[in-house]
Design an enzyme around this catalytic site. Structure first.
Site, PDB file in Angstrom:
ATOM      1  N   GLU A 148       0.820  -1.224   0.000  1.00 54.03           N
ATOM      2  CA  GLU A 148       0.000   0.000   0.000  1.00 54.03           C
ATOM      3  C   GLU A 148       0.848   1.266   0.000  1.00 54.03           C
ATOM      4  O   GLU A 148       0.498   2.267   0.619  1.00 54.03           O
ATOM      5  CB  GLU A 148      -0.927   0.022   1.224  1.00 54.03           C
TER       6      GLU A 148
HETATM    7  C1  FAD Z   1       2.228  -9.797   0.105  1.00 55.49           C
HETATM    8  C2  FAD Z   1       2.030  -8.663  -0.827  1.00 55.49           C
HETATM    9  C3  FAD Z   1       0.745  -8.271  -1.156  1.00 55.49           C
HETATM   10  C4  FAD Z   1       0.535  -7.235  -2.064  1.00 55.49           C
HETATM   11  N1  FAD Z   1      -0.748  -6.908  -2.454  1.00 55.49           N
HETATM   12  C5  FAD Z   1      -0.926  -6.064  -3.514  1.00 55.49           C
HETATM   13  C6  FAD Z   1      -2.200  -5.890  -4.116  1.00 55.49           C
HETATM   14  O1  FAD Z   1      -3.209  -6.434  -3.650  1.00 55.49           O
HETATM   15  N2  FAD Z   1      -2.299  -5.113  -5.214  1.00 55.49           N
HETATM   16  C7  FAD Z   1      -1.227  -4.491  -5.761  1.00 55.49           C
HETATM   17  O2  FAD Z   1      -1.383  -3.824  -6.769  1.00 55.49           O
HETATM   18  N3  FAD Z   1       0.007  -4.616  -5.202  1.00 55.49           N
HETATM   19  C8  FAD Z   1       0.180  -5.387  -4.106  1.00 55.49           C
HETATM   20  N4  FAD Z   1       1.426  -5.547  -3.555  1.00 55.49           N
HETATM   21  C9  FAD Z   1       2.539  -4.787  -4.092  1.00 55.49           C
HETATM   22  C10 FAD Z   1       3.033  -3.703  -3.129  1.00 55.49           C
HETATM   23  O3  FAD Z   1       2.096  -2.669  -3.028  1.00 55.49           O
HETATM   24  C11 FAD Z   1       4.403  -3.229  -3.664  1.00 55.49           C
HETATM   25  O4  FAD Z   1       5.309  -4.295  -3.416  1.00 55.49           O
HETATM   26  C12 FAD Z   1       4.880  -1.968  -2.991  1.00 55.49           C
HETATM   27  O5  FAD Z   1       4.057  -0.881  -3.353  1.00 55.49           O
HETATM   28  C13 FAD Z   1       6.324  -1.624  -3.381  1.00 55.49           C
HETATM   29  O6  FAD Z   1       6.555  -1.773  -4.745  1.00 55.49           O
HETATM   30  P1  FAD Z   1       7.765  -2.674  -5.250  1.00 55.49           P
HETATM   31  O7  FAD Z   1       7.697  -3.966  -4.546  1.00 55.49           O
HETATM   32  O8  FAD Z   1       7.751  -2.695  -6.730  1.00 55.49           O
HETATM   33  O9  FAD Z   1       9.059  -1.916  -4.742  1.00 55.49           O
HETATM   34  P2  FAD Z   1       9.801  -0.731  -5.503  1.00 55.49           P
HETATM   35  O10 FAD Z   1       8.810   0.250  -5.995  1.00 55.49           O
HETATM   36  O11 FAD Z   1      10.741  -1.307  -6.491  1.00 55.49           O
HETATM   37  O12 FAD Z   1      10.624  -0.069  -4.317  1.00 55.49           O
HETATM   38  C14 FAD Z   1      11.848  -0.619  -3.810  1.00 55.49           C
HETATM   39  C15 FAD Z   1      12.372   0.283  -2.700  1.00 55.49           C
HETATM   40  O13 FAD Z   1      12.656   1.587  -3.234  1.00 55.49           O
HETATM   41  C16 FAD Z   1      12.024   2.564  -2.453  1.00 55.49           C
HETATM   42  N5  FAD Z   1      11.619   3.694  -3.295  1.00 55.49           N
HETATM   43  C17 FAD Z   1      10.974   3.672  -4.477  1.00 55.49           C
HETATM   44  N6  FAD Z   1      10.785   4.915  -4.931  1.00 55.49           N
HETATM   45  C18 FAD Z   1      11.282   5.742  -4.003  1.00 55.49           C
HETATM   46  C19 FAD Z   1      11.366   7.160  -3.872  1.00 55.49           C
HETATM   47  N7  FAD Z   1      10.864   7.984  -4.786  1.00 55.49           N
HETATM   48  N8  FAD Z   1      11.988   7.672  -2.782  1.00 55.49           N
HETATM   49  C20 FAD Z   1      12.480   6.858  -1.822  1.00 55.49           C
HETATM   50  N9  FAD Z   1      12.431   5.524  -1.897  1.00 55.49           N
HETATM   51  C21 FAD Z   1      11.826   4.969  -2.964  1.00 55.49           C
HETATM   52  C22 FAD Z   1      10.799   1.878  -1.854  1.00 55.49           C
HETATM   53  O14 FAD Z   1      10.334   2.555  -0.688  1.00 55.49           O
HETATM   54  C23 FAD Z   1      11.362   0.489  -1.565  1.00 55.49           C
HETATM   55  O15 FAD Z   1      12.035   0.495  -0.338  1.00 55.49           O
HETATM   56  C24 FAD Z   1       1.654  -6.546  -2.609  1.00 55.49           C
HETATM   57  C25 FAD Z   1       2.944  -6.925  -2.244  1.00 55.49           C
HETATM   58  C26 FAD Z   1       3.141  -7.981  -1.385  1.00 55.49           C
HETATM   59  C27 FAD Z   1       4.541  -8.394  -1.061  1.00 55.49           C
END
Ligand code: FAD
Length: 596
Positions: free
Chosen positions: A443
């Protein structure tokens, strides 16, 4: 496997004594009939359902997990989940805070909030199935067409169908502007959608008759980035004219993820192979519509962490009273036994009180925000609605990040109370720690929440929303500043308020020179503001408790002791956090990326 008893007494304190919800709801014509009896009855029944039906499935659901069948693209949820969901639907729980126009019971969000705390304490993984439906309901209600509302809302309200949010793709999570799923318009007004979504919670399961996926995708010639995203409603089964389920839509689950916690919830890779969907709202304005869902979900994640904090705390207390090890430093407290119960030890108490204070703080905070949502949606005066909406916008990232960070601390402390017995699976404590961890990530990670708070919600409007909330704190401090009995709470509250004002201005000035200053300060800054909010609420609760110290009800003594612990042991971390937030970006940015 441990136990859970809904903390109804504290919920009643928060709702009736702290927030005085009955009076507040009288000002909202839709809820003027909601009285203390109705509220207490829902709390009692909710407590029975969650403790009796859902809690017994928490540990077994974690051990068993969900199973995916690649041939049929089906997912089987752990034993008992489906039956518990049936009971939930038959009990009318899904409809609690929904609009009577669509079959809802029309009760306030602030009451549903308490019920969601119970659900999450009892079983976070299970609660995610109906929890996501609620976000889908909110989003469709606000942005759906009349026909979409007519077809889908009654099914979501009854719980017969569940909802999901399909945002994330393999190459983009935080940066949704990069998403690639495509939607092509069809002659009949529908859209044909193709793409791959990952990490979709409750994307496929066997608990409901149909699943409504809210999917982000791009229409042809959409602008690059986040301005070119549209939102679509893509049902697993296409509804027939009579509302029953019809043809299977090609949106299928390719696999489910192996993960650290919430094993009872299916985290699905979803493939859209020309699935039929209908646009929600306007083309390219999908993120705007999806934000309704995302904001509901952010508050929902805060509730997940409150639930975990409470249940982990409860079990740690039971253990600490039962487990005997070593003697109290001030002499045996239990001389007839070979050792004293570990609750005599000061540091065990620190761990327990950390959980207790974070649970009670979060309960007061989320109930307050939920009541503001009721005012935002139902107050007859437009100015009041706008003011409430501004406060909810300001506080939402704090609910999401502060409560989830605190739950990570609190569940870990609760596990520590068990010593080695906390680390093994038998007592269920390690599950709470594992389940709590995802709440900091999904989220919008807690970093993203902090940037939203500092960058958008505070600096983005020159501090107007924060100032408005700060005025409430200031009046409380002024009204009670001369009361010596309250000075142990009012003085640190007032001082922290002044420090937040100064810190905000300082970061704002530095941000003019260098935008990295915002990114460098945001995470400790959110924690400082979180503590300001908790200080405000604990001071108010302490005031009520102090007035009742002569009561025979020992609840008020415990409330006061918890508030004292909070101000003495948890709030002081703001000194370090403020230093961190002020330390600037240079210490983070100086090191060349190739030197890492
Ligand atoms: C169990 C689980 C359930 C989930 N359920 C859903 C769901 O129902 N629907 C859905 O759509 N998604 C879902 N997700 C996805 C989840 O919302 C994303 O994993 C999350 O938003 C982070 O995206 P990412 O994993 O691609 O990480 P990334 O976006 O690749 O981020 C990696 C790191 O970089 C940091 N970062 C990125 N941009 C910045 C910035 N501008 N400044 C500082 N730091 C930054 C982030 O904070 C993080 O620490 C789920 C994930 C999991 C693991």
């Amino acid at each position: 496997m441990g136990q859970y008893v809904a903390p109804i007494r504290d919920m009643q304190f928060v709702l009736h004594e702290f927030l005085k919800v009955e009076d507040e709801l009288k000002a909202l014509p839709d809820y003027s009939e909601v009285d203390a009896d109705i509220i207490n009855q829902v709390l009692e029944e909710g407590g029975k359902f969650t403790a009796g039906v859902l809690f017994p499935l928490n540990h077994s659901g974690d051990r068993e997990g969900c199973k995916h069948d690649a041939a049929t693209h089906t997912v089987t949820t752990p034993k008992g989940f489906k039956e518990a969901y049936k009971q939930y639907v038959e009990g009318g729980w899904a409809a609690l805070a929904c609009d009577p126009e669509y079959g809802g019971q029309g009760l306030p969000v602030v009451l549903n909030n308490s019920f969601y705390e119970m659900l999450n304490s009892a079983n976070q993984a299970w609660t995610m199935y109906p929890g996501l439906s609620h976000g889908a309901y909110e989003c469709l209600k606000e942005h759906g067409t009349a026909q979409q509302k007519e077809v889908y809302l009654p099914k979501l309200v009854s719980g017969e169908w569940t909802g999901t949010m399909c945002l994330t793709e393999p190459h983009c999570g935080t940066d949704l502007g990069m998403l690639r799923s495509k939607a092509i318009p069809q002659d009949d007004g529908s859209w044909k959608i193709t793409g791959n979504k990952i990490f979709i919670s409750a994307g496929e399961h066997d608990m409901s008759e149909n699943i409504l996926h809210l999917v982000l995708a791009r229409v042809p010639d959409a602008p690059e980035g986040s301005k070119g995203i549209s939102l679509f409603l893509v049902p697993k089964y296409l509804p027939k004219e009579d509302g029953s389920v019809g043809e299977r839509n090609p949106i299928t689950c390719g696999a489910i993820e192996e993960k650290m916690g919430i094993h009872g919830n299916s985290t699905c890779q979803m493939n859209l192979d020309g699935a039929k969907g209908w646009i929600i709202g306007q083309p390219n304005k999908g993120l705007n519509a999806m934000f309704v869902f995302m904001n509901a979900a952010r508050l929902g994640v805060g509730m997940q962490s409150l639930g975990l904090t409470e249940v982990a705390y409860q079990n740690a207390v039971i253990y600490a009273k039962d487990r005997i090890q070593m003697r109290s430093l001030t002499g045996p407290k239990n001389p007839e036994q070979p050792a004293d119960p570990i609750i005599v030890h000061a540091d065990v108490r620190r761990m327990l009180l950390t959980g207790r204070a974070y649970a009670e703080g979060a309960r007061a905070f989320t109930s307050y925000v939920a009541l503001q949502i009721d005012r935002e949606l139902h107050h007859p005066d437009e100015d009041v609605r706008k003011e409430a909406a501004d406060e909810v916008a300001l506080l939402t990232p704090i609910v999401k990040a502060f409560i989830t960070d605190n739950a990570w601390i609190a569940t870990s402390e609760a596990m520590q109370v068990f010593g080695g017995h906390g680390y093994i699976a038998e007592w269920g404590m390690e599950q709470y720690v594992r389940d709590a961890r995802i709440n900091l990530i999904y989220e919008g990670t807690n970093t993203i929440q902090s940037l939203d708070l500092l960058g958008r919600k505070i600096l983005g409007d020159n501090g107007a929303k924060l100032r408005k909330f700060g005025e409430k704190i200031k009046s409380f401090v002024e009204e009670n500043g001369l009361d010596e009995n309250l000075s142990e709470f009012i003085t640190p509250l007032g001082e922290l308020g002044d420090k937040v004002t100064k810190l905000t201005m300082e970061i704002g000035m530095k941000a003019f020179q260098n935008a990295d200053e915002v990114g460098a300060a945001a995470v400790p800054y959110l924690r400082v503001v979180g503590h300001l909010v908790y200080s405000y609420f604990f001071a108010q609760m302490a005031k009520i408790a102090l007035e009742k110290q002569d009561s025979t009800d020992t609840f008020y003594k415990a409330k006061l002791a918890t508030a004292r612990f909070y101000f003495a042991r948890l709030q002081p971390e703001t000194a370090t956090l403020i230093r961190q937030a002020r330390s600037g970006s240079a210490n983070l940015m100086a090191l060349d990326a190739d030197l890492f």
